[in-house]
Design an enzyme around this catalytic site. Structure first.
Site, short mmCIF file in Angstrom:
data_model
loop_
_atom_site.label_atom_id
_atom_site.label_comp_id
_atom_site.label_asym_id
_atom_site.label_seq_id
_atom_site.Cartn_x
_atom_site.Cartn_y
_atom_site.Cartn_z
N GLU A 148 17.28 57.05 42.76
CA GLU A 148 18.27 56.49 43.67
C GLU A 148 19.24 55.52 43.02
O GLU A 148 18.86 54.74 42.15
CB GLU A 148 17.60 55.79 44.86
CG GLU A 148 16.92 54.48 44.54
CD GLU A 148 16.51 53.70 45.78
OE1 GLU A 148 17.23 53.72 46.78
OE2 GLU A 148 15.44 53.06 45.73
N GLU A 247 14.71 51.22 55.79
CA GLU A 247 14.56 50.26 54.70
C GLU A 247 15.58 49.14 54.87
O GLU A 247 16.51 48.99 54.09
CB GLU A 247 14.72 50.95 53.34
CG GLU A 247 14.19 50.10 52.19
CD GLU A 247 14.49 50.71 50.82
OE1 GLU A 247 13.59 50.75 49.99
OE2 GLU A 247 15.65 51.12 50.60
#
Length: 266
Positions: A148, A247
């Site tokens: 990511e 998140e």
């Protein structure tokens, strides 16, 4: 919508091992974690306690990070960290073992910060080898390695989706590994100035995972200005069928108020 609660950034008012049960009590059936231990190779008792917290809560572990170092201290992964190769290698077996026992197949490998004493080329070469080893290590349980882009870390080199996709392409070309995919964190991408809608149009069907938070503030959906609902819906239309990782930062008492409103509206 199939959400999974990141219990490393949410429900932090509670001890770590109590958070899966709290997520379940809030109505969620899946959780994900950053690396929940201090070392790359925790003791058997530590891993057993972690796994028991998941199974006793009756939730699915949907995602787990490889050890990323001292995150509060600014570390952002061991993948490209010259000098910690052995530690990362040892961590692969532990991660795969937890995944196998809990039925988790998604594993996020944070790339790591740039080191002044080594060239980017040296670090990238190491990262390609480490990612290939990680992919091989989790392949035996049907696992996928996730990579990511990250915001808020000045020395982290993967800022936009294409940066991560270029690394993934390199690993595939050099090792033949096919089980490595982009983790599309819409918050990080947006903060870093990426064209999130364009990334979705081009790559949604190949996303390995999606995570969300609103901006500004990295708060819950609806606290900022990002069209998270639209982005998620379009990703689904284009073939993404996995979890949506929550998140973001929000106090426990209001952490899921938006989800309750969303459910009531539907």
């Amino acid at each position: 919508m199939t959400y999974t609660v990141n219990c490393s950034i949410l429900l932090t008012e509670l001890p770590l091992l109590e958070r899966p049960a709290a997520a379940k009590a809030a109505g969620f059936d899946a959780v994900e974690f950053w690396w929940p231990f201090e070392s790359s190779v925790p003791s058997d008792s530590e891993t057993t306690a972690f796994e028991r917290a998941i199974t006793d809560a009756g939730v699915q572990l949907s995602g787990l990070n490889f050890n990323a170092g001292n995150m509060p201290g600014g570390d952002r992964g061991l993948v490209s960290w010259v000098g910690r190769e052995g530690e990362f290698k040892d961590n692969i077996d532990v991660v795969a073992g937890i995944g196998e026992r809990l039925g988790c197949t998604a594993f996020n490998a944070l790339y790591g910060n740039r080191q002044e004493e080594f060239s980017p080329e040296e670090q990238d070469e190491l990262a390609a080898r480490n990612l290939a080893a990680a992919a091989e290590g989790v392949a035996r349980i049907g696992g996928t390695v996730l990579l990511e882009p990250v915001s808020g870390a000045p020395r982290y080199p993967l800022l936009k989706a294409q940066h991560a996709l270029d690394v993934i392409a390199r690993v595939k070309a050099e090792s033949g590994a096919q089980n490595i995919k982009l983790l599309a964190d819409f918050y990080h991408l947006a903060v870093n100035g990426d064209d999130v809608a364009a990334v979705i149009e081009k790559h949604a069907k190949d996303f390995g995972h999606i995570q969300i938070a609103d901006n500004p503030g990295r708060g819950a959906p609806g606290t900022g200005e990002l069209p998270l609902g639209e982005w998620i819906a379009r990703s689904r239309e284009l073939g993404y069928d996995g979890y949506i990782g929550l998140e973001y930062k929000e106090p426990q008492e209001t952490a899921f108020s938006w989800a309750i409103r969303e459910h009531a509206a539907n």
